[in-house]
Design an enzyme around this catalytic site. Structure first.
Site, PDB file in Angstrom:
ATOM      1  CE  LYS A   1     -75.796  85.162   2.635  1.00  8.78           C
ATOM      2  NZ  LYS A   1     -76.596  83.982   2.267  1.00  8.78           N
TER       3      LYS A   1
ATOM      4  CB  SER B   1     -79.310  84.691   5.523  1.00  5.53           C
ATOM      5  OG  SER B   1     -79.154  83.562   4.709  1.00  5.53           O
TER       6      SER B   1
ATOM      7  CD  GLN C   1     -74.558  82.015  -0.076  1.00  4.35           C
ATOM      8  OE1 GLN C   1     -75.157  82.057   0.982  1.00  4.35           O
ATOM      9  NE2 GLN C   1     -74.809  82.855  -1.065  1.00  4.35           N
TER      10      GLN C   1
END
Length: 506
Positions: free
Chosen positions: A361, A336, A365
């Site tokens: 990833k 991420s 979000q």
């Protein structure tokens, strides 16, 4: 004004359809209708003559009529949900809590997205997970995600109970204290893994590449959120600064800035290594601020892709980059926000990436409050590298690939009965890798316990003050694993760091 009135009309239509049988839905309909009416009154204006005049008395246009029809269609589809709610509430054999039905419906909608990162969190879960970002929490200290339907470790936190117990990236957690958690919601599973400091939890692990399940006991502890660590290495008369970032939390960017300033001004470094191995990610704003030290305004450090396909590049305000070389360390536990940093440093900064392929990833979000303390954590964007690549489920390849020594990847030894001569199996293969890694020659690492393996075990037992039997019992296995943990933490065995320093000053 017409559009607001139109919403009221639709809500009234739904109310007529379901009537008093929809207690919860009826309350919401009334609240929304009252709100719309209030907005209508507030938008009526009084002119200088004192006349009350509406802003818009016109009839709906053809476009507005089409929108009205579409809204009716959508509310008709929603009526099926309300109908199911009513049927269950009024007819199920046992009493059902209204809140559980509502939360179940929300979770059901999110499940259809087939996105492990879009989840519903009730009030209690929100409060507990906010702790992980803000200060500290009690648990095992590992970032987890859902991969192929299983709770999977992205990375253990540095110096955490999870790391000390030998848990590794990509370990799949099958059971928690004997309870199967396959198919369980991620946050429900995590709440089972977490617990009070000092309490044990037994995890049943499926590790890629091994057939046997592993039983790993972890003693929970307080996990502080300290995310930035610095050190200095002298290489051929030159000074290298090393900044390790273990996750991106609220204070990470500020701590990184302080550490970098100290290295530059006090240590006067000649080069820098940024280490995001085992870093599972965190706050997007944190990594943005860190990249602002290195990536100039000439190139984007990341691109955000919206649901309609629009791509928005993000730029820093930096005029000039650093005048010293930089290398970035990555591995399979880098995910991420760590991957955002790695991709930006490589594609926009042209800095080398040293290590192994990252987790993969590529989504962002956002926690959206539901008004009662609960949240929907929803994937709202894809993030792309500066060159427009989407690394989701692919990861980022290092520009300088380096594997760690084999014993870094050895599995914990599960001893139900002592391992001895002429036995075979994965447990023996792990023990052989460990023995070889700390300087004892077992002769082989294929899992067959031969005479040379027995001699290596005896030598190890002799040096550690253990009973010399040549067999691997629980005590011998425990001490062997402790030695391996120390060997893994030693910079002397860190091939990736050594290579990064070599690349820095080549």
């Amino acid at each position: 004004m017409y559009m607001k009135g139109r919403n009221v009309a639709i809500l009234f239509f739904v109310a007529m359809l379901f009537g008093a049988g929809m207690a919860y839905a009826g309350t919401q309909i009334v609240e929304k209708a009252d709100s719309a009416d209030q907005e209508t009154e507030e938008n009526d204006q009084i002119d200088e003559d004192g006349d009350n005049r509406s802003q818009d008395n016109s009839q709906p246009s053809e476009e507005e009529k089409l929108e009205l029809i579409e809204d009716y269609r959508q509310m008709g589809a929603f009526s099926k949900v309300l109908q199911a709610y009513s049927i269950i509430q009024n007819n199920y054999v046992e009493d059902v809590k209204e809140e559980e039905l509502i939360e179940g419906a929300i979770q059901g909608m999110l499940d259809t997205l087939d996105d492990p990162y879009s989840v519903y969190m009730d009030k209690e879960t929100v409060e507990q997970f906010n702790d992980a970002i803000e200060s500290s929490f009690e648990g095992i200290g590992a970032e987890v995600s859902i991969v192929d339907g299983r709770v999977t470790i992205v990375a253990p936190i540095k110096d955490s109970p999870a790391e000390k117990a030998g848990l590794k990236p990509n370990d799949q957690i099958i059971e928690v204290d004997g309870e199967n958690i396959e198919g369980m919601d991620l946050y429900d599973a995590v709440l089972k893994i977490r617990g009070e400091k000092g309490t044990p939890v037994t995890l049943t692990i499926k590790r890629p590449g091994t057939e046997e399940l592993l039983e790993v006991e972890v003693i929970r502890d307080t996990i502080p959120i300290e995310t930035v660590y610095t050190s200095i290495k002298e290489v051929n008369g030159q000074t290298a600064g090393i900044i390790e970032i273990t996750s991106f939390s609220e204070n990470t960017a500020a701590d990184f800035s302080s550490a970098l300033k100290k290295l530059e001004e006090e240590e006067q470094i000649d080069g820098l290594v940024i280490d995001v191995r085992g870093n599972p990610g965190g706050l997007f704003t944190s990594v943005e601020n860190i990249l602002g030290h290195f990536i100039t305004k000439d190139d984007p450090y990341v691109q955000i892709e919206k649901r309609d396909g629009e791509k928005v590049p993000y730029y820093s305000d930096l005029n000039e980059g650093k005048d010293y070389p930089i290398a970035v360390l990555i591995d399979e536990g880098s995910a991420s926000a760590s991957e955002i940093l790695a991709a930006a440093m490589n594609e926009a900064g042209d800095y080398p990436l040293v290590g192994t392929k990252t987790f993969g990833k590529g989504t962002v979000q956002q926690a959206i409050p539901m008004g009662d303390g609960s949240d929907i954590k929803l994937t709202i964007y894809k993030w792309l590298t500066p060159e427009g690549n989407w690394i989701h489920e692919k990861g980022i390849e290092p520009t300088v690939p380096v594997e760690q020594p084999e014993f870094f990847y050895a599995n914990p030894i599960q001893v139900e009965e002592s391992l001895s001569s002429d036995m075979t199996g994965d447990q023996i293969a792990s023990a052989q890798l460990m023995l070889k890694g700390i300087g004892y020659d077992p002769g082989r690492t294929d899992g067959y316990f031969d005479d040379k393996t027995e001699q290596a075990v005896k030598a190890f037992q002799q040096d550690q003050g253990l009973q010399v039997t040549g067999q691997i019992d629980n005590r011998t296995a425990s001490v062997l694993e402790q030695q391996i943990v120390e060997a893994v933490r030693s910079e002397e065995n860190d091939r990736q760091l050594k290579k990064a320093l070599e690349v820095l000053f080549q």
